[in-house]
Design a protein around this motif. Structure first.
Motif, short mmCIF file in Angstrom:
data_model
loop_
_atom_site.label_atom_id
_atom_site.label_comp_id
_atom_site.label_asym_id
_atom_site.label_seq_id
_atom_site.Cartn_x
_atom_site.Cartn_y
_atom_site.Cartn_z
N ASN A 42 0.79 -1.23 0.00
CA ASN A 42 0.00 0.00 0.00
C ASN A 42 0.82 1.28 0.00
O ASN A 42 0.49 2.25 0.68
CB ASN A 42 -0.98 -0.01 1.17
CG ASN A 42 -2.20 0.83 0.89
OD1 ASN A 42 -2.61 0.97 -0.26
ND2 ASN A 42 -2.77 1.41 1.92
N SER B 292 1.72 4.61 -1.74
CA SER B 292 1.01 5.50 -2.66
C SER B 292 1.89 5.91 -3.83
O SER B 292 3.00 6.40 -3.64
CB SER B 292 0.55 6.75 -1.90
OG SER B 292 0.24 7.78 -2.79
N ASP C 178 2.87 9.51 -3.52
CA ASP C 178 4.03 9.76 -2.67
C ASP C 178 5.33 9.46 -3.40
O ASP C 178 6.29 10.22 -3.32
CB ASP C 178 3.96 8.91 -1.40
CG ASP C 178 2.97 9.43 -0.37
OD1 ASP C 178 2.44 10.55 -0.57
OD2 ASP C 178 2.72 8.72 0.61
N PRO D 147 -3.94 4.71 -7.97
CA PRO D 147 -5.35 4.95 -7.68
C PRO D 147 -6.20 4.79 -8.93
O PRO D 147 -5.69 4.76 -10.05
CB PRO D 147 -5.37 6.40 -7.18
CG PRO D 147 -4.16 7.02 -7.76
CD PRO D 147 -3.14 5.92 -7.92
#
Length: 150
Positions: A84, A86, A89, A114
């Protein structure tokens, strides 16, 4: 990942998944199960134990999945998963060690792309809004391939 103790340049280090993938959780559970069942390997590659410590400093919540028997014939680095992460990031240079450093040990990182409410690749802008931007995702994936092959 487990071949040769993950001490080779073609070892999988990063999984890129979609947040909208219906089987993502099931897939990661299977990865965890396989990592838990993998035989530990001696960390013979120079610096791999230090690299593992640096990885764990960057990802202190990473899941240690492999066992390290006390009577091992050398230093063992446990199989470890950081899920997980991102993609936003990573793109901003935050939490990006998984894509900028070759650990030469048994760690695996999952970077999550996403998706919008229709399951298409998307990005999260600075205001936290999800927007479809397949060109940006394409750029990220191409950069990831370059980094993986450097």
């Amino acid at each position: 990942l487990v071949h040769n103790g993950s001490h080779n340049c073609n070892a999988v280090k990063v999984l890129i998944t979609s947040a909208a993938w219906p089987q993502r959780s099931e897939f990661l559970d299977l990865v965890r199960q396989l990592m838990k069942g993998a035989q530990p390997r001696v960390a013979y590659y120079p610096g791999s134990d230090a690299n593992y410590k640096m990885y764990m400093e960057a990802y202190p919540d990473a899941e240690v999945l492999g066992a390290c028997p006390q009577d091992a014939p050398g230093v063992l680095v446990p199989w470890t998963l950081q899920a997980n992460i991102s993609v936003a990031d990573v793109e901003r240079g935050l939490n990006d060690m998984c894509c900028s450093f070759e650990p030469w040990c048994g760690v695996l990182s999952e970077v999550v792309v996403p998706a919008d409410n229709q399951g298409r690749p998307a990005r999260v802008d600075d205001a936290g809004e999800t927007e479809v931007d397949s060109q940006e995702i394409d750029i990220f994936l191409k950069r990831a391939v370059v980094i993986a092959n450097e």
